[in-house]
Scaffold this motif. Structure first.
Motif, PDB file in Angstrom:
ATOM      1  N   VAL A  72      -7.024   2.246   2.568  1.00 42.72           N
ATOM      2  CA  VAL A  72      -5.877   1.396   2.260  1.00 42.72           C
ATOM      3  C   VAL A  72      -6.213   0.574   1.026  1.00 42.72           C
ATOM      4  CG1 VAL A  72      -4.384  -0.446   3.149  1.00 42.72           C
ATOM      5  CG2 VAL A  72      -5.281   1.292   4.713  1.00 42.72           C
ATOM      6  N   ARG A 107      -1.184   4.247   0.446  1.00 45.16           N
ATOM      7  CA  ARG A 107      -0.585   3.058   1.048  1.00 45.16           C
ATOM      8  C   ARG A 107      -1.205   1.788   0.478  1.00 45.16           C
ATOM      9  NH1 ARG A 107      -4.011   5.700   4.090  1.00 45.16           N
ATOM     10  NH2 ARG A 107      -2.449   7.098   4.955  1.00 45.16           N
ATOM     11  N   LEU A 109      -1.449  -2.572   1.181  1.00 49.41           N
ATOM     12  CA  LEU A 109      -1.360  -3.668   2.135  1.00 49.41           C
ATOM     13  C   LEU A 109      -1.450  -4.975   1.368  1.00 49.41           C
ATOM     14  CD1 LEU A 109      -1.741  -4.672   5.204  1.00 49.41           C
ATOM     15  CD2 LEU A 109      -4.189  -4.504   4.703  1.00 49.41           C
ATOM     16  N   LEU A 125       4.570  -5.002   8.535  1.00 49.63           N
ATOM     17  CA  LEU A 125       3.817  -4.014   9.303  1.00 49.63           C
ATOM     18  C   LEU A 125       3.527  -4.572  10.687  1.00 49.63           C
ATOM     19  CD1 LEU A 125       1.161  -2.842   6.677  1.00 49.63           C
ATOM     20  CD2 LEU A 125       3.188  -1.591   7.433  1.00 49.63           C
ATOM     21  N   ILE A 128      -1.116  -3.949  12.649  1.00 46.84           N
ATOM     22  CA  ILE A 128      -2.214  -4.132  11.687  1.00 46.84           C
ATOM     23  C   ILE A 128      -2.786  -5.517  11.911  1.00 46.84           C
ATOM     24  CG2 ILE A 128      -2.848  -4.197   9.244  1.00 46.84           C
ATOM     25  CD1 ILE A 128      -1.838  -1.435  10.248  1.00 46.84           C
ATOM     26  N   GLY A 141       3.340  -3.937   4.012  1.00 48.04           N
ATOM     27  CA  GLY A 141       2.829  -2.654   3.556  1.00 48.04           C
ATOM     28  C   GLY A 141       3.842  -1.921   2.695  1.00 48.04           C
ATOM     29  N   GLU A 143       4.469   2.208   1.289  1.00 48.74           N
ATOM     30  CA  GLU A 143       4.071   3.618   1.301  1.00 48.74           C
ATOM     31  C   GLU A 143       4.198   4.172  -0.113  1.00 48.74           C
ATOM     32  OE1 GLU A 143       5.321   4.879   5.814  1.00 48.74           O
ATOM     33  OE2 GLU A 143       6.743   5.295   4.196  1.00 48.74           O
ATOM     34  N   TRP A 149       2.179   5.132   6.361  1.00 47.62           N
ATOM     35  CA  TRP A 149       1.774   4.152   7.368  1.00 47.62           C
ATOM     36  C   TRP A 149       1.950   4.677   8.793  1.00 47.62           C
ATOM     37  CZ3 TRP A 149      -1.328   0.272   6.750  1.00 47.62           C
ATOM     38  CH2 TRP A 149      -1.432  -0.353   5.505  1.00 47.62           C
ATOM     39  N   ASN A 150       2.535   5.850   8.970  1.00 49.03           N
ATOM     40  CA  ASN A 150       2.731   6.393  10.317  1.00 49.03           C
ATOM     41  C   ASN A 150       1.382   6.576  11.022  1.00 49.03           C
ATOM     42  OD1 ASN A 150       5.423   6.485   9.749  1.00 49.03           O
ATOM     43  ND2 ASN A 150       5.636   8.702   9.884  1.00 49.03           N
ATOM     44  N   ILE A 152      -0.903   4.451  11.609  1.00 52.84           N
ATOM     45  CA  ILE A 152      -1.983   3.567  11.158  1.00 52.84           C
ATOM     46  C   ILE A 152      -1.845   2.237  11.890  1.00 52.84           C
ATOM     47  CG2 ILE A 152      -3.089   2.437   9.181  1.00 52.84           C
ATOM     48  CD1 ILE A 152      -3.097   5.474   8.938  1.00 52.84           C
ATOM     49  N   CYS A 153      -2.872   1.869  12.640  1.00 55.48           N
ATOM     50  CA  CYS A 153      -2.874   0.583  13.329  1.00 55.48           C
ATOM     51  C   CYS A 153      -4.317   0.190  13.611  1.00 55.48           C
ATOM     52  CB  CYS A 153      -2.052   0.651  14.622  1.00 55.48           C
ATOM     53  SG  CYS A 153      -2.681   1.828  15.824  1.00 55.48           S
TER      54      CYS A 153
END
Length: 160
Positions: A72, A107, A109, A125, A128, A141, A143, A149-150, A152-153
Motif C-alpha cells: 500500500v 492502492r 492510503l 475505508l 483498516i 483510500g 484505488e 481495496w477488495n 484488504i483489511c
C-alpha cells in the motif's frame, strides 16, 4: 507561478523545514510517523513546487506500508507554504503524484479529511487499522486499479 519537480536528495532538509512550519515540529509524534520510521520514502513520487525565484512553495511525499500481504502507498505529508496557500499547489502535487503512482501501485492510503480528498477519488475505508490514536473516520483510500481495496483489511504495518 510554481513549477512542480521531483524531490531530490538535496531538497530533503528544506522540505523537512516546510513540514515543520506547516505542521509544527511535534508532527513526528503522530502515529502515522511510526509507519515511516527507518523506511525511506518512495523517491519516485516525492514532488516539490518552486516559484520562479527558487523558493519552496510546497512538497508531498509517499511511503510504502503493508496491510497483510498487500503493498500500500501511504500519502503524506503534503504541505504548502502559508504564503502560497489557496493557489491550488496541494491539488496539483496530489494529482501529478497520483498519476505517477498509478504506473506502479494499486492502492493509496491516507489519514485526512474526506471533504478535501474525495475530489481526488478517495473514500472512507473500513476494516483498516492505523496505529492508535487515529480517528477511524479519517482513514481514506483510493484505488489506482479496479477493486484494489477488495479483501484488504487489518492493521497497517511498516514496510520491511
Amino acid at each position: 507561478m510554481f513549477v512542480l519537480k521531483k524531490e531530490n536528495p538535496e531538497d530533503w532538509w528544506e522540505v523537512e523545514a516546510l513540514f515543520d512550519l506547516c505542521f509544527a515540529p511535534g508532527r513526528t509524534a503522530l502515529s502515522s510517523y511510526r509507519l515511516r520510521d527507518d523506511v525511506p520514502p518512495v523517491a519516485a513520487l516525492g514532488r516539490i513546487a518552486r516559484d520562479e525565484m527558487g523558493m519552496l512553495g510546497g512538497a508531498i511525499r509517499y511511503w510504502p506500508v503493508r496491510i497483510g500481504d498487500a503493498e500500500v502507498l501511504l500519502l503524506g505529508p503534503v504541505a504548502v507554504h502559508p504564503t502560497a496557500q489557496g493557489e491550488g499547489l496541494a491539488a496539483a502535487m496530489i494529482r501529478d503524484s497520483l498519476a505517477q503512482a498509478a504506473e506502479s501501485w494499486n492502492r493509496v492510503l491516507l489519514v485526512g479529511d474526506l471533504p478535501y480528498y474525495q475530489r481526488f477519488g478517495f473514500h472512507r475505508l473500513s476494516g483498516i487499522e492505523m496505529p492508535p490514536p487515529t480517528n477511524q473516520d479519517r482513514i481514506l483510500g483510493l484505488e489506482l486499479t479496479p477493486d484494489a481495496w477488495n479483501g484488504i483489511c487489518g492493521p497497517v504495518i511498516r514496510a520491511a
